[in-house]
Design a protein around this motif. Structure first.
Motif, short mmCIF file in Angstrom:
data_model
loop_
_atom_site.label_atom_id
_atom_site.label_comp_id
_atom_site.label_asym_id
_atom_site.label_seq_id
_atom_site.Cartn_x
_atom_site.Cartn_y
_atom_site.Cartn_z
N ALA A 114 -47.24 28.21 -12.89
CA ALA A 114 -45.85 28.10 -13.35
C ALA A 114 -44.97 27.36 -12.35
O ALA A 114 -44.10 26.57 -12.75
N PHE A 115 -45.20 27.58 -11.06
CA PHE A 115 -44.27 27.03 -10.06
C PHE A 115 -44.93 27.04 -8.69
O PHE A 115 -45.77 27.89 -8.38
N ALA A 116 -44.54 26.07 -7.85
CA ALA A 116 -44.94 26.06 -6.45
C ALA A 116 -43.75 25.59 -5.60
O ALA A 116 -43.00 24.70 -6.01
N GLY A 117 -43.60 26.20 -4.45
CA GLY A 117 -42.51 25.82 -3.57
C GLY A 117 -42.63 26.53 -2.23
O GLY A 117 -43.49 27.40 -2.04
N ILE A 118 -41.78 26.16 -1.31
CA ILE A 118 -41.76 26.81 0.01
C ILE A 118 -40.72 27.92 -0.04
O ILE A 118 -39.51 27.67 -0.14
N HIS A 119 -41.20 29.15 0.02
CA HIS A 119 -40.37 30.34 -0.18
C HIS A 119 -40.08 30.98 1.17
O HIS A 119 -40.98 31.19 1.98
N ARG A 120 -38.80 31.32 1.38
CA ARG A 120 -38.39 31.87 2.66
C ARG A 120 -38.04 33.37 2.57
O ARG A 120 -37.28 33.87 3.39
N GLY A 121 -38.63 34.06 1.60
CA GLY A 121 -38.35 35.48 1.45
C GLY A 121 -39.50 36.39 1.80
O GLY A 121 -39.42 37.60 1.59
N GLU A 122 -40.59 35.84 2.35
CA GLU A 122 -41.75 36.65 2.70
C GLU A 122 -41.61 37.21 4.12
O GLU A 122 -40.71 36.84 4.88
N HIS B 157 -43.31 22.18 -10.75
CA HIS B 157 -42.88 23.05 -11.84
C HIS B 157 -43.70 22.69 -13.08
O HIS B 157 -44.01 21.52 -13.32
N TYR B 158 -44.03 23.71 -13.86
CA TYR B 158 -44.91 23.50 -15.02
C TYR B 158 -44.33 22.48 -16.01
O TYR B 158 -45.08 21.80 -16.72
N ALA B 159 -43.01 22.39 -16.10
CA ALA B 159 -42.41 21.51 -17.10
C ALA B 159 -42.33 20.07 -16.63
O ALA B 159 -42.25 19.14 -17.46
N GLY C 123 -49.35 36.36 -23.06
CA GLY C 123 -48.85 35.45 -24.09
C GLY C 123 -47.74 34.54 -23.62
O GLY C 123 -47.26 33.71 -24.40
N SER C 124 -47.32 34.66 -22.35
CA SER C 124 -46.26 33.79 -21.85
C SER C 124 -46.72 32.34 -21.86
O SER C 124 -47.84 32.01 -21.48
N ASN C 125 -45.84 31.46 -22.34
CA ASN C 125 -46.17 30.03 -22.34
C ASN C 125 -45.49 29.30 -21.19
O ASN C 125 -45.45 28.07 -21.17
N LEU C 126 -44.93 30.06 -20.24
CA LEU C 126 -44.30 29.44 -19.07
C LEU C 126 -45.38 29.20 -18.02
O LEU C 126 -45.75 30.09 -17.26
N GLY C 127 -45.88 28.03 -18.02
CA GLY C 127 -46.98 27.65 -17.14
C GLY C 127 -47.88 26.68 -17.88
O GLY C 127 -47.85 26.60 -19.11
#
Length: 320
Positions: free
Chosen positions: A36-44, A310-312, A82-86
């Motif tokens: 669905a998504f890839a990015g550099i996340h600063r909340g871990e 992003h998937y879209a 069933g989610s189509n987000l991805g």
């Protein structure tokens, strides 16, 4: 030897679906690895987010689908069956995403909720490493993997971000559809810690287990029992991370509110009673809570994340 997608037993559902021939597992997925998504996340947690003495953020890849079906999942948009987000990606495209995260300065490759795609992810990692990927690989999970699934992962995963949501079946009914989750997750986490001792390079974690637990409002007794279990089985063998970011999501949430200040004070007592003195404890936030919106190019607040894919749209150009 059969392929891991045949007679599928990657998770403790052990549904036996022959996904290699087009059957869907109990997870609702076939063999196509969907992202669905890839990015550099600063909340871990800081130990997995630093590199070279600098806080760089975690190179997160969010997979669509899930084996567990938690009703309060903050990623419900992409995790629900069933989610189509991805969209499906090839091994080569997956490898390209990993290498792009490395080039943009991520401290690791953080694979979020990928149990349903373990064989495909491994193939993608092999390709990425062949092309120069040398970052630690993080497996970000609800800990609902089978022994067979973990055996496949161990040669390729350096760090497990392992969540334990519920101590027993009574608490489990608040969270998810898998009644065997508590026992299966505890067994998996013990295996993770036994196979991955803590390894540091200064303040940076290179290997081991980060044991996570999300506090549910009104269910502090569950948290007490989880913390007692952690203290008895994993203290000193893993890092502890206790989160209080719960907010109600979906039609039947486990609670209709966030954690209160009184409950936070009770949480401090629980940790003290269990003899836990080290670890990460999330602070109560004063600002309004938020959940990621994966229909947006950046599902997270911009201060938390730099989007990369992003998937879209596929790759996202980020100014250097």
């Amino acid at each position: 030897m059969s392929h891991p997608y045949e007679d599928c037993c990657l998770c403790p559902h052990r549904c036996g679906a022959d996904r290699s021939r087009g059957e869907l597992g109990v997870c609702g997925e076939g063999t196509a690895m969907r992202i669905a998504f890839a990015g550099i996340h600063r909340g871990e947690e800081p130990p997995i987010s630093v590199q070279g003495g600098q806080f760089r953020g975690s190179g997160t890849i969010f997979f669509s689908g899930c084996t567990l079906g938690c009703r309060d999942c903050q990623n419900l948009q992409i995790s629900s069956q069933g989610s189509n987000l991805g969209r499906a990606v090839t091994y080569e495209e997956f490898a390209s995403i990993c290498l792009s995260l490395q080039e943009r300065g991520a401290a690791n490759i953080n694979l979020v909720t990928g149990t349903q795609f373990i064989p495909s992810i491994i193939e993608g990692l092999v390709r990425a490493k062949t092309l120069g990927l040398d970052l630690p690989v993080v497996w970000n999970t609800s800990s609902y993997e089978s022994a067979e699934g973990l055996k496949l992962l161990f040669p390729f995963v350096d760090i497990f971000l392992a969540d334990l949501k519920a101590y027993d079946g009574d608490a489990c009914r608040l969270f998810c559809r898998a009644g065997n989750y508590p026992a299966a997750a505890k067994e998996s986490i013990i295996r993770m810690a036994a196979g991955n001792p803590l390894v540091f390079d200064g303040e940076r974690l290179l290997g081991g287990v980060v044991f996570r637990h999300l506090v549910i409002p009104g269910a502090l007794e569950n948290t007490r029992r989880v913390m007692d279990w952690y203290a008895a089985h994993l203290q000193g063998k893993s890092l502890l991370s206790v989160m209080v970011q719960y907010m109600p999501i979906g039609d039947a949430p486990a609670s209709d509110r966030a954690v209160t200040e009184d409950e936070y004070d009770e949480l401090l007592d629980i940790l003290s009673d269990a003899g836990i003195e080290e670890g990460f404890l999330q602070e109560l936030e004063d600002e309004s809570p938020w959940v990621p919106d994966f229909t947006r190019a950046n599902p997270f607040p911009p201060e938390f994340c730099d989007p990369l894919w992003h998937y879209a749209s596929g790759p996202i150009d980020v100014p250097s």
